[in-house]
Enzyme design. Sequence first.
Site, PDB file in Angstrom:
ATOM      1  N   LYS A  35       1.155  -1.450  -0.160  1.00 57.41           N
ATOM      2  CA  LYS A  35      -0.154  -0.046  -0.209  1.00 57.41           C
ATOM      3  C   LYS A  35       0.610   0.916   0.031  1.00 57.41           C
ATOM      4  CE  LYS A  35      -0.357  -0.190   4.948  1.00 57.41           C
ATOM      5  NZ  LYS A  35      -0.681  -0.192   6.301  1.00 57.41           N
ATOM      6  N   ARG A 133     -10.589  -0.572  14.124  1.00 57.27           N
ATOM      7  CA  ARG A 133      -9.911   0.427  13.355  1.00 57.27           C
ATOM      8  C   ARG A 133     -11.377   0.115  11.945  1.00 57.27           C
ATOM      9  NH1 ARG A 133      -4.582   1.360  10.297  1.00 57.27           N
ATOM     10  NH2 ARG A 133      -5.028  -1.052   9.861  1.00 57.27           N
ATOM     11  N   TYR A 261      15.105  31.633   5.915  1.00 60.36           N
ATOM     12  CA  TYR A 261      14.023  31.852   6.678  1.00 60.36           C
ATOM     13  C   TYR A 261      14.249  31.917   8.424  1.00 60.36           C
ATOM     14  CZ  TYR A 261      11.821  30.729   2.175  1.00 60.36           C
ATOM     15  OH  TYR A 261      11.148  30.787   0.911  1.00 60.36           O
ATOM     16  N   MET A 308      10.373  24.908   1.036  1.00 61.61           N
ATOM     17  CA  MET A 308      10.195  24.050   0.073  1.00 61.61           C
ATOM     18  C   MET A 308      11.211  23.304  -0.453  1.00 61.61           C
ATOM     19  SD  MET A 308       7.104  25.114  -1.579  1.00 61.61           S
ATOM     20  CE  MET A 308       5.936  25.421  -0.712  1.00 61.61           C
TER      21      MET A 308
END
Length: 367
Positions: A35, A133, A261, A308
């Site tokens: 997955k 779950r 930053y 980023m």
Amino acid sequence: MTRFRPTVVEVDLDAVRHNVRLLGRPHVELLAVVKANGYGHGDAEVARAALEEGATGLGVALVEEGIGLRERGIDAPILVMTEFPPGSEKEALAAGLTPSVYSEAGLAAVAEAASAMGRPVGVHLKLDTGMHRVGVWPPEDAPLIARRIVDSGLLLEALWTHFADSEQDAAGTLEQLQRFLSCRDLLATAGIRPRMSHAANSGATIRLRETHLDLVRPGAALYGLDPGAGIGSAFGLRPALTLRSAVAMTKRLPAGERLSYGGRYALEREATIATIPIGYEDGYPRTSVGAEVLIRSRRYPVAGTITMDQMLVDCGDDQITPGDEVVLIGMQGEEHITIEEVASRAGTIGRDIATGIGERVPREYVG
Ligand SMILES: *Cc1c(COP(=O)(O)O)cnc(C)c1O
């Protein structure tokens, strides 16, 4: 597309094969959980390596993931580990995906789609034995729903459950197992005997043999991710993932300069600062505290706020030049930064880091 940025994930498929051999001993079948794009490693590639090594099936979380594997030519059994979402049943069955079942509505929808298929469809009945779950709760209701499965013309191929804390809590895991086995007995008393039972995720596969039943269902351990509490490396798992980049720019800065930053990192002495073209969009956690990277087989601290697309590294007075390889996760020379180290500096686990590596980071395969 031609790639210009040196930031890549390298996946060692030999490590995956090694881990599959280690986890699926000769007497137990192994369903490889792929997955979330194979925990970020690439689902089709990992699936092929695991199947070559004897895995008998694959596990995914989403119908979309299963269909994606079919589209890439994978024809092994694929178990979708939650119920098919309403509306997806026909496509999911047409793609030959194996449904999990645990609710009346889910069962009815699969039964209806299956009768339109004109071929027998096998399902895996999931019991909730304490994870809370998904699954039949209370699990002692299993005979009821199992009876309905059989009566609606579906094949009850397997009975299964999932552990909440197999990495750490052996006693609790064995309690879940006991409850599961007694529900299996209830089924047998009602004359219903699924061909298979399965329960073990990575932690249980490694630590608790009695949970293996007919099939183990590891995810993390396939990739050499530590399932928890350091049990992976002690077991001999090999990490499959390396995250690397290269120095894009260097500059010499005087003491007192502040970096990135917010100016949160002030140089106490003159230093060479290297810019690396990877940032939090690529999945390197912005919240890391005290993170380090490898350049020329030495550790250097990440300096200042991770942005980023780029981050800065304090190289002190060492001779570092643009183009030097940077390893953020993995081996360089004798040095090693594990994914668990990167994860713990960000307050999370290796699976979170691996699955969070951005789509724009190409996956390359060796082995
Ligand atoms: C993710 C998952 C697994 C694999 O878990 P790991 O701890 O990564 O081995 C097995 N079964 C189910 C139902 C899962 O959701």
